[in-house]
Motif scaffolding. Structure first.
Motif, PDB file in Angstrom:
ATOM      1  N   ASN A 244     -14.592  -0.464  -2.429  1.00  0.00           N
ATOM      2  CA  ASN A 244     -13.159  -0.236  -2.603  1.00  0.00           C
ATOM      3  C   ASN A 244     -12.862   1.243  -2.387  1.00  0.00           C
ATOM      4  OD1 ASN A 244     -10.472  -1.051  -3.346  1.00  0.00           O
ATOM      5  ND2 ASN A 244     -10.791  -0.143  -5.366  1.00  0.00           N
ATOM      6  N   ASP A 245     -12.208   1.558  -1.277  1.00  0.00           N
ATOM      7  CA  ASP A 245     -11.845   2.944  -0.962  1.00  0.00           C
ATOM      8  C   ASP A 245     -13.047   3.891  -1.031  1.00  0.00           C
ATOM      9  OD1 ASP A 245      -9.280   2.064  -0.616  1.00  0.00           O
ATOM     10  OD2 ASP A 245      -8.464   3.007  -2.417  1.00  0.00           O
ATOM     11  N   GLY A 246     -14.167   3.477  -0.423  1.00  0.00           N
ATOM     12  CA  GLY A 246     -15.327   4.347  -0.329  1.00  0.00           C
ATOM     13  C   GLY A 246     -16.207   4.397  -1.555  1.00  0.00           C
ATOM     14  N   ARG A 247     -15.919   3.568  -2.557  1.00  0.00           N
ATOM     15  CA  ARG A 247     -16.732   3.522  -3.761  1.00  0.00           C
ATOM     16  C   ARG A 247     -17.089   2.064  -4.048  1.00  0.00           C
ATOM     17  NH1 ARG A 247     -17.198   7.163  -7.871  1.00  0.00           N
ATOM     18  NH2 ARG A 247     -15.344   8.291  -7.147  1.00  0.00           N
TER      19      ARG A 247
ATOM     20  N   TRP B 287      -6.456  -5.556  -2.389  1.00  0.00           N
ATOM     21  CA  TRP B 287      -5.167  -6.184  -2.130  1.00  0.00           C
ATOM     22  C   TRP B 287      -5.343  -7.488  -1.362  1.00  0.00           C
ATOM     23  CZ3 TRP B 287      -0.529  -5.779  -4.114  1.00  0.00           C
ATOM     24  CH2 TRP B 287      -0.073  -4.575  -4.648  1.00  0.00           C
ATOM     25  N   ARG B 288      -6.195  -7.488  -0.344  1.00  0.00           N
ATOM     26  CA  ARG B 288      -6.383  -8.711   0.443  1.00  0.00           C
ATOM     27  C   ARG B 288      -6.944  -9.838  -0.422  1.00  0.00           C
ATOM     28  NH1 ARG B 288      -5.800  -8.186   5.908  1.00  0.00           N
ATOM     29  NH2 ARG B 288      -5.519  -6.045   6.655  1.00  0.00           N
ATOM     30  N   PHE B 289      -7.857  -9.491  -1.322  1.00  0.00           N
ATOM     31  CA  PHE B 289      -8.408 -10.530  -2.204  1.00  0.00           C
ATOM     32  C   PHE B 289      -7.338 -11.039  -3.161  1.00  0.00           C
ATOM     33  CE2 PHE B 289     -11.596 -11.934  -5.548  1.00  0.00           C
ATOM     34  CZ  PHE B 289     -12.086 -12.986  -4.787  1.00  0.00           C
ATOM     35  N   LEU B 290      -6.517 -10.140  -3.695  1.00  0.00           N
ATOM     36  CA  LEU B 290      -5.440 -10.567  -4.589  1.00  0.00           C
ATOM     37  C   LEU B 290      -4.465 -11.503  -3.878  1.00  0.00           C
ATOM     38  CD1 LEU B 290      -4.699  -7.229  -6.492  1.00  0.00           C
ATOM     39  CD2 LEU B 290      -5.808  -9.277  -7.412  1.00  0.00           C
ATOM     40  N   PHE B 291      -4.147 -11.198  -2.633  1.00  0.00           N
ATOM     41  CA  PHE B 291      -3.274 -12.094  -1.875  1.00  0.00           C
ATOM     42  C   PHE B 291      -3.914 -13.468  -1.712  1.00  0.00           C
ATOM     43  CE2 PHE B 291      -0.727  -8.448  -0.304  1.00  0.00           C
ATOM     44  CZ  PHE B 291       0.541  -9.018  -0.342  1.00  0.00           C
TER      45      PHE B 291
ATOM     46  N   PRO C  14      -5.128   3.081  -1.298  1.00  0.00           N
ATOM     47  CA  PRO C  14      -4.677   1.908  -0.524  1.00  0.00           C
ATOM     48  C   PRO C  14      -5.378   0.615  -0.934  1.00  0.00           C
ATOM     49  CG  PRO C  14      -6.045   3.342   0.829  1.00  0.00           C
ATOM     50  CD  PRO C  14      -5.755   4.104  -0.435  1.00  0.00           C
ATOM     51  N   GLU C  15      -6.642   0.704  -1.360  1.00  0.00           N
ATOM     52  CA  GLU C  15      -7.396  -0.449  -1.886  1.00  0.00           C
ATOM     53  C   GLU C  15      -7.214  -1.702  -1.021  1.00  0.00           C
ATOM     54  OE1 GLU C  15      -8.063   0.051  -6.479  1.00  0.00           O
ATOM     55  OE2 GLU C  15      -5.927  -0.255  -6.103  1.00  0.00           O
TER      56      GLU C  15
ATOM     57  N   GLN D 176       0.824  -1.209   0.000  1.00  0.00           N
ATOM     58  CA  GLN D 176       0.000   0.000   0.000  1.00  0.00           C
ATOM     59  C   GLN D 176       0.859   1.261   0.000  1.00  0.00           C
ATOM     60  OE1 GLN D 176      -2.325  -1.205   3.454  1.00  0.00           O
ATOM     61  NE2 GLN D 176      -4.138  -1.426   2.156  1.00  0.00           N
ATOM     62  N   ARG D 177       2.000   1.225   0.666  1.00  0.00           N
ATOM     63  CA  ARG D 177       2.908   2.383   0.624  1.00  0.00           C
ATOM     64  C   ARG D 177       3.429   2.599  -0.795  1.00  0.00           C
ATOM     65  NH1 ARG D 177       4.707   0.241   5.604  1.00  0.00           N
ATOM     66  NH2 ARG D 177       6.530  -0.747   4.616  1.00  0.00           N
ATOM     67  N   LEU D 178       3.739   1.504  -1.469  1.00  0.00           N
ATOM     68  CA  LEU D 178       4.205   1.612  -2.851  1.00  0.00           C
ATOM     69  C   LEU D 178       3.097   2.150  -3.742  1.00  0.00           C
ATOM     70  CD1 LEU D 178       6.318   1.110  -5.052  1.00  0.00           C
ATOM     71  CD2 LEU D 178       5.517  -1.256  -5.183  1.00  0.00           C
ATOM     72  N   ALA D 179       1.877   1.660  -3.557  1.00  0.00           N
ATOM     73  CA  ALA D 179       0.747   2.146  -4.358  1.00  0.00           C
ATOM     74  C   ALA D 179       0.529   3.641  -4.154  1.00  0.00           C
ATOM     75  CB  ALA D 179      -0.520   1.369  -4.003  1.00  0.00           C
ATOM     76  N   GLU D 180       0.624   4.092  -2.914  1.00  0.00           N
ATOM     77  CA  GLU D 180       0.438   5.512  -2.623  1.00  0.00           C
ATOM     78  C   GLU D 180       1.570   6.352  -3.213  1.00  0.00           C
ATOM     79  OE1 GLU D 180      -0.011   5.396   1.584  1.00  0.00           O
ATOM     80  OE2 GLU D 180      -2.119   4.745   1.481  1.00  0.00           O
TER      81      GLU D 180
END
Length: 269
Positions: A188-191, A28-32, A23-24, A13-17
């Motif tokens: 996802n992030d409020g949407r 991310w948790r589903f992808l893992f 942060p999604e 998430q730090r890399l994504a930001e």
């Protein structure tokens, strides 16, 4: 290159930001849970780049989250990440959804364009009708899996099995022969992302969209081969946000775009 685990979520998430992505957390948790998340570290132990490969049997792997830290861009790291997953996916085909920024890299690696997808966003008043679909039951999941495999062209067992927990809403349409459509929505992030939607025809698909869409901010990732969904989005006040390119590598994916209305997420094909 190393394989990450869920304990590396915060670093991802730090890399994504760093790349001005959200942060999604839910995605991310589903992808893992359904794919393999790889990364390269920098000299300080921070992530320099990531890539996710979600293999569906031996048929096709969905590639996503190709992220390179700003401090390492234009140094070939994205190509290295991609070549690694391409060489190690173990599938006949690969698929991904490319931004305009990333598309030239994928073209150089041999990916070909097979379609376009435009993301529509706006605010929904909530479900506009009820009665065509019903909430999914445990016994429906066999039929959902069979329909998904038939339409997607590959066995996405881990994705399908995870949908009841991942989606805020998951509904099915049945006839005397079984499940003929299913649709969901997740936050996802409020949407709310409306999808997946797989159905036997336009009427069934639009009914599912009508009945799974929640109240509030929403997003639909619409394949250009589905003008009926574009019409639905425009009629509900949604507007195009950006367009991406659907790409494949290797053997053509034996899917049926006419019945694939909305993806779970662009990251999963």
């Amino acid at each position: 290159m190393r394989l990450l685990g869920i304990d590396d979520l915060a670093a991802c998430q730090r890399l994504a930001e760093d790349r001005e992505w959200g942060p999604e957390d839910r995605k991310w948790r589903f992808l893992f849970s359904v794919g393999d998340v790889y990364a390269v570290d920098d000299e300080n132990g921070e992530l320099a780049g990531t890539v996710v490969s979600a293999p569906y049997g031996k048929d096709v792997a969905a590639i996503s989250m190709v992220l390179v830290a700003k401090r390492f861009e234009r140094r070939g790291l994205g190509g290295r990440l991609m070549r690694y997953v391409m060489e190690n996916a173990g599938t006949a085909s690969l698929c991904l959804t490319a931004t305009e920024y990333g598309r030239p890299l994928y073209e150089r690696l041999g990916f070909r364009s097979v379609g376009k997808c435009t993301t529509y966003t706006g605010v929904s008043d909530g479900p506009s009708r009820r009665g065509v679909s019903v909430p999914v039951r445990t016994e429906d999941m066999v039929g959902v899996h069979e329909l998904d495999t038939e339409v997607f062209g590959a066995d996405r067992s881990r994705v399908v099995e995870g949908l009841p927990a991942f989606c805020e809403t998951l509904r099915v349409v049945r006839d005397e022969g079984g499940v003929v459509g299913y649709g969901g929505a997740w936050w996802n992030d409020g949407r709310a992302v409306v999808g997946p939607v797989i159905a036997r025809d336009d009427e069934t698909a639009l009914a599912l969209v009508d009945e799974v869409v929640p109240e509030g901010p929403i997003r639909l990732d619409i394949d250009h081969r589905h003008p009926e969904l574009v019409a639905w989005a425009e009629a509900h006040g949604l507007r195009p946000a950006f367009t991406t390119t659907i790409m494949e590598y290797g053997a053509p994916v034996a899917n049926d775009p006419s019945r694939r209305y909305l993806p779970v997420a662009q990251a999963l094909g």
